[in-house]
Scaffold this motif. Structure first.
Motif, PDB file in Angstrom:
ATOM      1  N   LEU A 133       0.826  -1.201   0.000  1.00 19.51           N
ATOM      2  CA  LEU A 133       0.000   0.000   0.000  1.00 19.51           C
ATOM      3  C   LEU A 133       0.866   1.259   0.000  1.00 19.51           C
ATOM      4  O   LEU A 133       0.577   2.229  -0.715  1.00 19.51           O
ATOM      5  CB  LEU A 133      -0.930  -0.002   1.215  1.00 19.51           C
ATOM      6  N   HIS A 134       1.917   1.248   0.813  1.00 18.54           N
ATOM      7  CA  HIS A 134       2.807   2.411   0.840  1.00 18.54           C
ATOM      8  C   HIS A 134       3.420   2.647  -0.537  1.00 18.54           C
ATOM      9  O   HIS A 134       3.594   3.798  -0.964  1.00 18.54           O
ATOM     10  CB  HIS A 134       3.902   2.206   1.891  1.00 18.54           C
ATOM     11  N   GLY A 135       3.741   1.556  -1.241  1.00 14.38           N
ATOM     12  CA  GLY A 135       4.284   1.684  -2.588  1.00 14.38           C
ATOM     13  C   GLY A 135       3.303   2.296  -3.568  1.00 14.38           C
ATOM     14  O   GLY A 135       3.698   2.856  -4.600  1.00 14.38           O
ATOM     15  N   LYS A 136       2.012   2.203  -3.259  1.00 17.35           N
ATOM     16  CA  LYS A 136       0.973   2.802  -4.101  1.00 17.35           C
ATOM     17  C   LYS A 136       0.574   4.194  -3.621  1.00 17.35           C
ATOM     18  O   LYS A 136      -0.383   4.785  -4.134  1.00 17.35           O
ATOM     19  CB  LYS A 136      -0.269   1.903  -4.118  1.00 17.35           C
ATOM     20  N   GLY A 137       1.300   4.684  -2.619  1.00 15.77           N
ATOM     21  CA  GLY A 137       0.987   6.006  -2.085  1.00 15.77           C
ATOM     22  C   GLY A 137      -0.188   6.030  -1.136  1.00 15.77           C
ATOM     23  O   GLY A 137      -0.798   7.081  -0.919  1.00 15.77           O
ATOM     24  N   ILE A 138      -0.531   4.890  -0.545  1.00 12.05           N
ATOM     25  CA  ILE A 138      -1.659   4.779   0.388  1.00 12.05           C
ATOM     26  C   ILE A 138      -1.107   4.533   1.791  1.00 12.05           C
ATOM     27  O   ILE A 138      -0.369   3.573   2.022  1.00 12.05           O
ATOM     28  CB  ILE A 138      -2.601   3.635  -0.016  1.00 12.05           C
ATOM     29  N   HIS A 139      -1.479   5.404   2.723  1.00  7.57           N
ATOM     30  CA  HIS A 139      -0.938   5.333   4.080  1.00  7.57           C
ATOM     31  C   HIS A 139      -2.098   5.212   5.080  1.00  7.57           C
ATOM     32  O   HIS A 139      -2.767   6.209   5.376  1.00  7.57           O
ATOM     33  CB  HIS A 139      -0.085   6.561   4.383  1.00  7.57           C
ATOM     34  N   PRO A 140      -2.368   4.008   5.589  1.00  7.91           N
ATOM     35  CA  PRO A 140      -3.480   3.824   6.528  1.00  7.91           C
ATOM     36  C   PRO A 140      -3.198   4.427   7.898  1.00  7.91           C
ATOM     37  O   PRO A 140      -2.049   4.443   8.372  1.00  7.91           O
ATOM     38  CB  PRO A 140      -3.606   2.295   6.642  1.00  7.91           C
ATOM     39  N   VAL A 141      -4.232   4.916   8.524  1.00  4.99           N
ATOM     40  CA  VAL A 141      -4.230   5.284   9.947  1.00  4.99           C
ATOM     41  C   VAL A 141      -5.268   4.394  10.612  1.00  4.99           C
ATOM     42  O   VAL A 141      -6.398   4.279  10.131  1.00  4.99           O
ATOM     43  CB  VAL A 141      -4.549   6.776  10.153  1.00  4.99           C
ATOM     44  N   VAL A 142      -4.877   3.757  11.721  1.00  2.00           N
ATOM     45  CA  VAL A 142      -5.657   2.646  12.274  1.00  2.00           C
ATOM     46  C   VAL A 142      -5.875   2.827  13.766  1.00  2.00           C
ATOM     47  O   VAL A 142      -4.983   3.316  14.486  1.00  2.00           O
ATOM     48  CB  VAL A 142      -4.916   1.307  12.033  1.00  2.00           C
ATOM     49  N   ALA A 143      -7.043   2.418  14.234  1.00  2.52           N
ATOM     50  CA  ALA A 143      -7.312   2.339  15.671  1.00  2.52           C
ATOM     51  C   ALA A 143      -8.167   1.106  15.949  1.00  2.52           C
ATOM     52  O   ALA A 143      -9.171   0.874  15.262  1.00  2.52           O
ATOM     53  CB  ALA A 143      -8.019   3.590  16.174  1.00  2.52           C
ATOM     54  N   PHE A 144      -7.781   0.337  16.937  1.00  9.82           N
ATOM     55  CA  PHE A 144      -8.532  -0.844  17.359  1.00  9.82           C
ATOM     56  C   PHE A 144      -9.407  -0.517  18.560  1.00  9.82           C
ATOM     57  O   PHE A 144      -9.086   0.360  19.372  1.00  9.82           O
ATOM     58  CB  PHE A 144      -7.575  -1.977  17.764  1.00  9.82           C
ATOM     59  N   GLU A 145     -10.504  -1.249  18.680  1.00 10.69           N
ATOM     60  CA  GLU A 145     -11.339  -1.275  19.879  1.00 10.69           C
ATOM     61  C   GLU A 145     -11.572  -2.740  20.231  1.00 10.69           C
ATOM     62  O   GLU A 145     -11.865  -3.546  19.353  1.00 10.69           O
ATOM     63  CB  GLU A 145     -12.689  -0.594  19.647  1.00 10.69           C
ATOM     64  N   LEU A 146     -11.456  -3.082  21.502  1.00 17.73           N
ATOM     65  CA  LEU A 146     -11.598  -4.475  21.936  1.00 17.73           C
ATOM     66  C   LEU A 146     -12.599  -4.586  23.074  1.00 17.73           C
ATOM     67  O   LEU A 146     -12.530  -3.837  24.060  1.00 17.73           O
ATOM     68  CB  LEU A 146     -10.246  -5.025  22.409  1.00 17.73           C
ATOM     69  N   GLU A 147     -13.512  -5.539  22.936  1.00 21.26           N
ATOM     70  CA  GLU A 147     -14.437  -5.871  24.017  1.00 21.26           C
ATOM     71  C   GLU A 147     -13.958  -7.140  24.719  1.00 21.26           C
ATOM     72  O   GLU A 147     -13.370  -8.019  24.087  1.00 21.26           O
ATOM     73  CB  GLU A 147     -15.847  -6.084  23.450  1.00 21.26           C
ATOM     74  N   PHE A 148     -14.210  -7.211  26.019  1.00 20.89           N
ATOM     75  CA  PHE A 148     -13.828  -8.403  26.778  1.00 20.89           C
ATOM     76  C   PHE A 148     -14.719  -8.525  28.006  1.00 20.89           C
ATOM     77  O   PHE A 148     -15.395  -7.568  28.412  1.00 20.89           O
ATOM     78  CB  PHE A 148     -12.350  -8.336  27.191  1.00 20.89           C
ATOM     79  N   TYR A 149     -14.719  -9.714  28.564  1.00 16.42           N
ATOM     80  CA  TYR A 149     -15.475  -9.994  29.787  1.00 16.42           C
ATOM     81  C   TYR A 149     -14.524 -10.232  30.954  1.00 16.42           C
ATOM     82  O   TYR A 149     -13.431 -10.792  30.781  1.00 16.42           O
ATOM     83  CB  TYR A 149     -16.339 -11.245  29.617  1.00 16.42           C
ATOM     84  N   LEU A 150     -14.964  -9.837  32.138  1.00 20.98           N
ATOM     85  CA  LEU A 150     -14.335 -10.272  33.377  1.00 20.98           C
ATOM     86  C   LEU A 150     -15.181 -11.379  33.985  1.00 20.98           C
ATOM     87  O   LEU A 150     -16.413 -11.256  34.074  1.00 20.98           O
ATOM     88  CB  LEU A 150     -14.231  -9.116  34.375  1.00 20.98           C
ATOM     89  N   PHE A 151     -14.529 -12.468  34.390  1.00 20.46           N
ATOM     90  CA  PHE A 151     -15.183 -13.560  35.093  1.00 20.46           C
ATOM     91  C   PHE A 151     -14.521 -13.748  36.443  1.00 20.46           C
ATOM     92  O   PHE A 151     -13.416 -13.251  36.690  1.00 20.46           O
ATOM     93  CB  PHE A 151     -15.053 -14.870  34.302  1.00 20.46           C
ATOM     94  N   ASP A 152     -15.214 -14.494  37.306  1.00 22.02           N
ATOM     95  CA  ASP A 152     -14.567 -14.939  38.533  1.00 22.02           C
ATOM     96  C   ASP A 152     -13.366 -15.807  38.159  1.00 22.02           C
ATOM     97  O   ASP A 152     -13.394 -16.525  37.149  1.00 22.02           O
ATOM     98  CB  ASP A 152     -15.555 -15.737  39.389  1.00 22.02           C
ATOM     99  N   ARG A 153     -12.324 -15.743  38.965  1.00 22.00           N
ATOM    100  CA  ARG A 153     -11.110 -16.486  38.636  1.00 22.00           C
ATOM    101  C   ARG A 153     -11.356 -17.986  38.560  1.00 22.00           C
ATOM    102  O   ARG A 153     -10.786 -18.686  37.715  1.00 22.00           O
ATOM    103  CB  ARG A 153     -10.031 -16.186  39.679  1.00 22.00           C
TER     104      ARG A 153
END
Length: 448
Positions: A133-153
């Protein structure tokens, strides 16, 4: 190369000065199922590696199944002599580990950037896509979001128990989406954030989600896609460790409860040229529509990446904001590809289909290949959900069907690499078949 080694050596020496109590460092990388593998190195040996000594691990460690076993995949694993492959240290990732009982460090390693990168290593797959992509002049900007659960150990007869709210043992008493739940679990959540920040991860927003004990963490936007995926991978590792320290079990499992929402991995992507112009916003946002069309066209063929195991397919359909078709829409969380409201400078897509336990390197690589394919094909997408609530394209809802769809898609084989696609599909097929080789109690109740 000498300058690169000097930078790494300085990083290791600074770490040793700042953390003289640390004697060992875990050198870690993500395998195909999204689990870390690696070696625990004495810190003095790490200094030698930083100075240029070889770092080798078995090539086939990347091919481990979900339970750690190896499958016969072509000539790999059982007919290739199990060769070593060179790895390199990832600069800037040497950090202290605070959740273990003994002082420890960790550092990412990878085969990308070595003389013979492993074609099916997840980080290398993403590196190649970004390089193209960089070679094609395309530069991504990225952000992740993550969901998760807490359980009893502790599990109860092998089943997860709700995380014990300090004010109530009743899961129905946990305030859904309320800021109050963040306060009730503040000690563990604050430790998770501080620990992630100590790993160099930019945590932005924390949200209490719909499920009891479910949370979402947002990361900052980055113009380095590899680093963005590194953050997502490292956050999962540190969060599990911190949770155990507080008496909880953190899980990114896609669908731990049938009656409650699953956990997803949402990825925001915008594309810029070298001058910083948003490519998606040009020409009355026509490139955005083309990019969406490409994402939707390839999405049904990427399902083994977005839903990487049997449980992940359970998340699709029947719950809040979990798509059942390849769809898109403006400000619509029911869509696989959502276009958040923004000014032209920040115009982006939000890809919402992947499960939280998917491999972040591969998820991002698949999304970028879809965007690239769409920009080049320049086709119009189907109607957005805002115009037609029934708009959408079917995608596989079962692993073996999904693997067949992925393996035969020409644009995906070209974009991700044919060798990777073949290896990945066989790994998923074998993992799924291995999972099926157990008779559960329900089968006896129904058929005995």
């Amino acid at each position: 190369m000498k300058s690169h080694s000097s930078t790494l050596l300085a990083e290791v020496r600074t770490f040793r000065q700042n953390h003289p109590e640390v004697r060992y460092v875990d050198l870690i990388a993500l395998d195909i199922p999204g689990r870390f593998y690696g070696k625990r190195y004495p810190v003095e040996m790490l200094e030698k590696v930083a100075a240029g000594s070889p770092l080798k691990l078995p090539q086939n460690a990347v091919l481990l199944g979900a339970q750690g076993g190896l499958f016969k995949i072509g000539d790999y694993c059982f007919h290739d002599g199990d060769p070593d492959a060179n790895r390199r240290l990832v600069p800037g990732t040497l950090k202290p580990v605070s959740w273990e009982a003994q002082p420890l460090g960790q550092m990412l390693i990878t085969s990308d950037g070595t003389e013979a990168p492993i074609e099916f290593e997840p980080r290398e797959v993403l590196a190649k896509v970004l390089e193209r992509l960089h070679g094609k002049g395309i530069h991504p900007v990225v952000a992740f979001e993550l969901e998760f659960y807490l359980f009893d150990r502790k599990l109860a007869d092998g089943l997860p128990q709700f995380a014990r709210d300090p004010l109530s043992d009743d899961p129905d008493d946990q305030p859904t989406l309320h800021i109050e739940r963040l306060s009730r679990f503040a000690p563990v959540l604050n430790d998770m954030v501080q620990t992630a920040q100590a790993q160099g991860i930019d945590i932005t927003v924390i949200t209490a989600e719909l499920g009891p004990g479910q949370f979402e963490i947002n990361f900052g936007h980055l113009d380095d896609g590899l680093r963005a995926a590194d953050w997502a991978a490292l956050f999962c590792r540190s969060t599990r460790g911190v949770a155990l320290k507080h008496g909880y079990r953190a899980s990114f499992m896609a669908k731990p409860y049938l009656q409650h929402p699953g956990s997803g991995m949402h990825v925001h992507v915008s594309l810029y040229d070298a001058a910083g112009n948003n490519l998606l916003a040009a020409h009355q946002q026509q490139p955005l529509r083309h990019a969406v069309a490409g994402c939707l066209e390839l999405l049904p063929h990427c399902m083994p990446i977005f839903s990487p195991n049997h449980n992940a397919f359970r998340r699709l359909g029947g719950t809040v904001n979990a798509a059942t078709q390849a769809s898109w829409g403006y400000e619509d969380r029911d869509a696989c590809v959502r276009i958040p409201e923004s000014d032209p400078r920040n115009l982006r897509i939000e890809h919402r289909l992947a499960s939280a336990d998917a491999n972040p390197y591969l998820v991002l690589a698949a999304i970028l290949v879809g965007l690239e394919h769409g920009l080049e094909a320049a086709r119009e997408p189907i109607a957005p959900l805002n115009e037609d609530r029934a708009s959408g394209q079917a995608f596989p809802l079962e692993m073996l069907e999904a693997v067949r769809a992925m393996q035969q898609q020409p644009a995906l084989r070209e974009g991700l690499g044919a060798e990777f696609v073949d290896v990945y599909c066989e790994n998923k097929r074998q993992d799924h078949l291995a999972f099926q080789q157990e008779i559960n109690a329900r089968e006896y109740r129904w058929y005995l």
